[in-house]
Structures are given as C-alpha cells and as structure tokens.
Enzyme design. Structure first.
Site, PDB file in Angstrom:
ATOM      1  N   HIS A 197       0.685  -1.511  -0.120  1.00 39.51           N
ATOM      2  CA  HIS A 197      -0.018   0.042  -0.085  1.00 39.51           C
ATOM      3  C   HIS A 197       0.883   1.317   0.001  1.00 39.51           C
ATOM      4  O   HIS A 197       0.293   2.164  -0.426  1.00 39.51           O
ATOM      5  CB  HIS A 197      -1.053  -0.132   1.388  1.00 39.51           C
ATOM      6  CG  HIS A 197      -2.163  -1.002   0.901  1.00 39.51           C
ATOM      7  ND1 HIS A 197      -2.194  -2.321   0.931  1.00 39.51           N
ATOM      8  CD2 HIS A 197      -3.140  -0.806   0.095  1.00 39.51           C
ATOM      9  CE1 HIS A 197      -3.028  -2.726   0.467  1.00 39.51           C
ATOM     10  NE2 HIS A 197      -4.032  -1.856  -0.170  1.00 39.51           N
ATOM     11  N   GLU A 443     -11.291 -10.789  -5.064  1.00 40.64           N
ATOM     12  CA  GLU A 443      -9.827 -10.683  -4.918  1.00 40.64           C
ATOM     13  C   GLU A 443      -9.278 -11.955  -4.048  1.00 40.64           C
ATOM     14  O   GLU A 443      -8.051 -11.786  -3.588  1.00 40.64           O
ATOM     15  CB  GLU A 443      -9.439  -9.421  -4.100  1.00 40.64           C
ATOM     16  CG  GLU A 443     -10.132  -8.997  -2.828  1.00 40.64           C
ATOM     17  CD  GLU A 443      -9.786  -7.844  -2.315  1.00 40.64           C
ATOM     18  OE1 GLU A 443      -9.116  -7.068  -2.652  1.00 40.64           O
ATOM     19  OE2 GLU A 443     -10.492  -7.192  -1.395  1.00 40.64           O
ATOM     20  N   ASP A 467      -4.512  -8.366  -4.556  1.00 41.34           N
ATOM     21  CA  ASP A 467      -4.817  -9.341  -3.810  1.00 41.34           C
ATOM     22  C   ASP A 467      -4.979 -10.738  -4.362  1.00 41.34           C
ATOM     23  O   ASP A 467      -4.725 -11.748  -4.109  1.00 41.34           O
ATOM     24  CB  ASP A 467      -5.934  -9.122  -2.760  1.00 41.34           C
ATOM     25  CG  ASP A 467      -5.529  -8.168  -1.581  1.00 41.34           C
ATOM     26  OD1 ASP A 467      -4.428  -8.436  -0.772  1.00 41.34           O
ATOM     27  OD2 ASP A 467      -6.086  -7.231  -1.314  1.00 41.34           O
ATOM     28  N   CYS A 514     -10.022  -2.949 -10.294  1.00 37.17           N
ATOM     29  CA  CYS A 514      -9.696  -1.783  -9.870  1.00 37.17           C
ATOM     30  C   CYS A 514      -8.238  -2.046  -9.022  1.00 37.17           C
ATOM     31  O   CYS A 514      -7.715  -1.219  -8.372  1.00 37.17           O
ATOM     32  CB  CYS A 514     -10.547  -1.390  -8.532  1.00 37.17           C
ATOM     33  SG  CYS A 514     -10.658  -2.488  -7.381  1.00 37.17           S
TER      34      CYS A 514
HETATM   35  C1  PEP Z   1      -6.797  -5.212  -4.916  1.00 39.26           C
HETATM   36  O1  PEP Z   1      -6.650  -5.931  -4.084  1.00 39.26           O
HETATM   37  O2  PEP Z   1      -6.501  -5.382  -6.035  1.00 39.26           O
HETATM   38  C2  PEP Z   1      -7.228  -3.646  -4.648  1.00 39.26           C
HETATM   39  C3  PEP Z   1      -7.491  -2.942  -5.332  1.00 39.26           C
HETATM   40  O3  PEP Z   1      -7.432  -3.458  -2.942  1.00 39.26           O
HETATM   41  P1  PEP Z   1      -6.037  -3.145  -2.275  1.00 39.26           P
HETATM   42  O4  PEP Z   1      -4.869  -2.907  -2.961  1.00 39.26           O
HETATM   43  O5  PEP Z   1      -6.561  -1.759  -1.361  1.00 39.26           O
HETATM   44  O6  PEP Z   1      -6.087  -4.118  -1.354  1.00 39.26           O
HETATM   45 MG    MG Z   2      -7.378  -5.929  -1.942  1.00 44.02          MG
END
Ligand code: PEP
Ligand code: MG
Length: 583
Positions: A197, A443, A467, A514
């Site tokens: 993140h 995910e 994920d 996403c």
């Molecule tokens: C993902 O897992 O691709 C996602 C968009 O969520 P995050 O990156 O916040 O886990």
């Molecule tokens: Mg995620």
C-alpha cells in the site's frame, strides 16, 4: 564514489535530486558507557533534544487548523505532558549519572521499565498511554540523531527543498499518505513490494519511486546526489557527469511525453473500433477526487476508506466525521458515481487504534482478520460506516463495495447489515438513496472460482488484482523477499481474471478491475481483449492507459489474447504478449 542499487520499480519516471534520509522509527540504539567528565555534557545533549521535540510539538499545535479534530490537539497535549514528566526525564538523567549510560541507552532502558509498569495497569485508557510514551521516546531519539522524522517532514519542520528524494528504510502507508501535501521528487525504500500500500500511495502521487532497494537507507548518505529510475527500479548514487547528462535528457523527454498526453484529456475514451470504455479513479482521500476529475475520470471506481481511519490515535472516526468525508468526495465528483469501499484494514494497513487483540497479533495477518472479516467481527463499527456511506448517497451517486468476500454467509451477513443500517437511518429520519448498489471485490481465488455465489447476490463486481495475485500465488505483496514471484501474468491469475470477466458479462453483471493491473499501460490491451470495459486506477495513470485504448482495435486483439490464455510456458506467454503489443 558512484554506485547503483537495484530494487522494484513502483512508479514511473526519472527523479534527480538530493537524498533526504528519514530515520527509522525502530528503537535500535547504540549502547556505551560515558566517561565521568562527560556525564554533564551527555545530560545537556538530552536536554537539547527535549527542547527540539518541545519545539516540534509547539509547531504542530500552532499549525493545527480550526477544523482539525479535537483529538489531534489532545494528542499533542498528552505528548507534551509526557515530555515533561519526571518519570521519563528525571529517571533517564539518573540513569546517565548513576550508571554512566549514554543518553540513548538510558532513555530506552527507562522506556523498557515504564512499559513493564504499563502492562500491569488495569485501566485500559492508561494502559494505552504506553504507545504515546513510546512515540515521545522515538521523537527524542530522532532529535538526538539529528535526523528528520517522517512526521517532522510532513509537518514542514524539516528543511525540505524542492529537489529532495526521500530515502527511508520503510514508510508506512499512513506516513506516505501525509506526503501528499509535500513536494518532493521521488522516494526510495529498503523494504516493500510492487503493490504494497505504500507503493500504491506513492504511485498516486505520480512521482518516480523504487521500493525493495535493499540497504538503500544505510548506503545512501544525507544530501547525496541520486537518480531514481522509476521505470527500472534503479537508484544511482553520486552519478558520473555523463550518466547525469543522459538521465537529465531522459527526464526532459518524459516530461514532454506527459505534456503531450494532456491533449487526450477531452477526447472520448473509446477503442479504434468504437467500443466505449469507462476510466474510473482510485482514491484514498476525498480531496483526491479533484485529481480524478482533472484527469477526466468518469467516476470513482475505488475509494479506499481505510486511509481515513489511519493517523487516528486510539479511536476510529465517528459517523459524522466519516459522513462528511464521504459526502465531500461525492460532491467533489459533481454528480459522477463514487464507489466507496468499506474498510479494508489488516495486513500491510494496520490501524493505530486497533490493539494487539485485533489483527496485529495474528500469526499471518494477510490471511487473518482482514477487511470484511474484521468488519463483520465488529458489527457496531461496521454499521457506523455503513450508515455514514448511505447518508452520503443522498448527495450523489454512491455505490458500496465490499472487500475480501469469499463465503456465501459473509455476503449474506453483509447484506443483512446494510439492510439494518438502512432501517436505523429510517428510524432516525435521515435520508439516503434506497437503491444504492452493492458490489463485491473479487480478490480471493475462491471468490472468482465460486462466482455464481456473487452473481446471484450483488449488483456489481470489481476485480482486485493486487490481492488476487497475492492469494493465488501465495506471495505476500508487501514482502520484497518474494517480490520476484509476484507475477500478474501467471497463467493461473490470467485465467481467474478472464473467467470472472466472461461469467459476469454472461450474467449481465457489470465488472471492473481496480487493482494495479488496470493502471499498467502494458496490460491495457490484454485486459481489453479479455472483455474489460471498466478500468479503475490512480488518476496519474489515466491518460497513459487512455492512449493505449485509443490505439486498440478489439477484433485484432482477439487471437493474440486467446494465445496468451492458451499458453502456460513463460516463453509462450511472452511471445503471445509480444504479438499482442503489435496487434
Ligand atoms: C486489490 O486488492 O487489487 C485492491 C484494489 O485493493 P487493495 O490494493 O486496497 O487491497
Ligand atoms: Mg485488495
């Protein structure tokens, strides 16, 4: 002496500037005995550091905006009181005098003793003050080391110039988030993975970055001239003049390219053959909506609300505070849809306000009580968030997105709680959109494979490739030791994405991607060819992906994409991808 270091590229572009080292927070200090004649000097050093920290806290306090939550002021007051407390100050001085410990050693020894007392306290509030004492000690240690802390940097305390490149052992997503208000040219960390993140937030800043650059913070010195090649994850320290010239040239070329991309901002997003594609934005804070609108996004495809919950000591934001934040995002988007994801904490996104009895003590946080699992285990907290989101739906188009679902009963419990939140709002006479659409993140591999469970229950899907890759390949996305195995093009990953897109389309359920794959222009054709028509990414990536879309002809992508999906050997996948890039 010039040398280069290699890590993981996480945000494109080239940065040239002076290294700005951020001291690690770890309480790893030197231990030595001070000669008797130096004892008073050592105590003086301690007092000087206390003054520096006091000045830092005073500045924080005077810079507080009028609308800052009251807790922030309270938290500064608590730190100021601790900084003056005899248990910390006098006892540390006594240790320097009686045991001849150097000040850092005395201070950490005293922290150790205080921590033991705290552990025995029954009162939860007082027990929690342990973390405050630890933070104050960290501030003093950083002042003693003369190194700026991340907090000092974001507070504007540090002497930051325009060409600085932040170099750190690690930066938490929360600290990275605060850098949004600072100008700097790039950043380098020793730790981290491509989709950690911290890397995601860095990418949202649109500045070159490399993570997982082992020992960077130990080898690079304050003020060293460095180049960060964010395309290749290379950091060049003290470059030779010819290398500097080459990179300066490449940097200006890239800036020129970015300027040219701006021309695409107002053209409709469609392929050469006329298929319309929706480009949505991923945001972390309501204010990011400005960048989304500016880049031409047609909505927010992912609002990662957990970032609102970070940097909140000891408590989670109340319903009103959350509601205001969601409403701000909705209003800033001016009528465009905003997909608000319910809190996704845990793994590499810890919250200060959740203690060791939460996910932090889990043996494997990525597989533990994360995201919706945590929300369902804290129904009151979850209902508070759901009410706040629903209330924002009275001000524009809001969609609710739920992370990390895998089981039918989890979906059903979530839907029940949403119904309960609506009932509570009805009772309170508060308005919301009764038709608000509910979506699920796909995910976890189990969710993709058992897709009919979702198609039957929710209104839309969003594939979280970050994920999905982590869990399909059993690779911790934040661990640079296994970063080389984190592979978006692994056949298993591609099959899960293709299957989800195909089945959702067949069922007439809208689906977006996403995860970071959506914002990677090298994967745009592949995703288009698999049938994706909704991409959600950081606003900084939007135009470069749009450029790929404008150049693509869906009919020509069919065969090479089918070849990529039919391939299992890496060389075959690469050969098919090459054909795809030329199609
Ligand atoms: C993902 O897992 O691709 C996602 C968009 O969520 P995050 O990156 O916040 O886990
Ligand atoms: Mg995620």
């Amino acid at each position: 002496m010039s040398f280069s270091l290699h890590g993981i590229p996480v945000s494109r572009g080239i940065a040239i500037g002076r290294a700005y080292l951020i001291a690690p927070a770890a309480l790893d200090v030197d231990h030595y005995l001070v000669d008797a004649p130096q004892i008073e000097g050592e105590i003086e050093r301690f007092r000087a550091a206390l003054k520096v920290v006091q000045a830092e806290l005073d500045r924080l306090s005077s810079d507080l905006s009028a609308d800052a939550p009251s807790e922030v002021g309270a938290f500064i007051n608590v730190h100021t009181m601790i900084l003056k407390d005899a248990m910390l100050v006098q006892e540390t001085i006594d240790l320097i005098r009686t045991r001849r410990y150097n000040v850092e050693w005395a201070l950490t020894e005293q922290l150790e003793r205080l921590s033991r007392h705290f552990d025995d306290i029954e009162d939860e509030y007082l027990r929690e003050r342990k973390a405050d004492v630890q933070q104050v000690v960290e501030r003093i240690l950083k002042a003693l080391a003369g190194a700026p802390s991340a907090a000092a940097l974001v507070d504007g305390n540090a002497d930051a110039s325009d060409d600085m490149i932040v170099v750190a052992h690690d930066i938490s997503p929360a600290d990275m988030l605060q850098f949004k208000t600072q100008t700097f040219q790039g950043f380098v960390t020793d730790l981290g993975g491509r989709t950690s993140h911290t890397a995601i937030v860095a990418r949202s800043l649109g500045i070159p970055a490399a993570v997982g650059v082992a020992h960077a913070s130990a080898l690079i010195r304050q003020d060293d001239l460095i180049i960060v090649d964010g395309d290749h994850g290379i950091v060049i320290v003290d470059p030779a003049p010819i290398v500097l010239e080459e990179y300066s040239y490449r940097q200006s070329e890239k800036l020129l390219e970015q300027k040219k991309l701006q021309r695409l901002k107002f053209s409709p997003t469609q392929t050469l053959c006329g298929t319309k594609i929706s480009l949505l934005a991923n945001i972390e804070l309501p204010e990011d909506s400005r960048a989304a609108v500016e880049a031409g996004a047609v909505g927010v495809g992912l609002f990662r609300t957990e970032f609102l919950f970070m940097n909140h000591k000891d408590r989670l934001p109340e319903e009103e505070e959350q509601f205001e934040a969601y409403r701000r995002a909705v209003e800033l988007m001016g009528g465009l849809p905003v997909t608000i994801r319910t809190i996704d904490v845990g793994a590499d996104k810890p919250l200060d306000s959740i203690g060791a009895d939460g996910y932090e003590s889990a043996p494997n946080p990525a597989l533990g009580l994360r995201a919706i699992r945590w929300s369902l285990s804290e129904p009151q907290m979850f209902l508070t968030q759901l009410r706040a989101i629903l209330r924002a739906s009275a001000y524009g188009q809001v969609r609710i997105l739920v992370p990390m679902l895998a089981h039918a009963q989890e979906i059903d419990q979530t839907l029940d709680l949403i119904r309960e939140a609506k009932r509570q709002l009805d009772d309170a006479g508060l308005p919301y959109d009764p038709g608000v659409r509910i979506g699920a993140m796909i995910e976890i591999p189990a969710a993709a494979i058992a897709l009919p469970l979702f198609l039957k229950r929710v209104d839309f899907l969003s594939i979280g490739t970050n994920d999905l890759i982590q869990y399909t390949l059993a690779i911790d996305r934040a661990d640079n030791a296994v970063a080389h195995l984190y592979d978006p093009l692994h056949p298993a990953v591609l099959h899960l994405i293709a299957f989800t897109l195909r089945e959702a389309k067949r069922a007439g359920v809208s689906v977006s991607v996403c995860g970071e794959m959506a914002g990677d222009p090298q994967l745009t054709r592949l995703l288009l060819g698999m049938g994706l028509t909704e991409f959600s990414m950081h606003p900084s990536q939007l135009l470069v992906v749009k450029q790929e879309i404008l150049r693509a002809n869906l009919a020509a992508l069919e065969k090479p994409v089918a070849d990529v999906l039919a391939a299992f050997e890496p060389e075959e996948v690469q050969a098919a991808l090459k054909r795809l890039s030329q199609a």
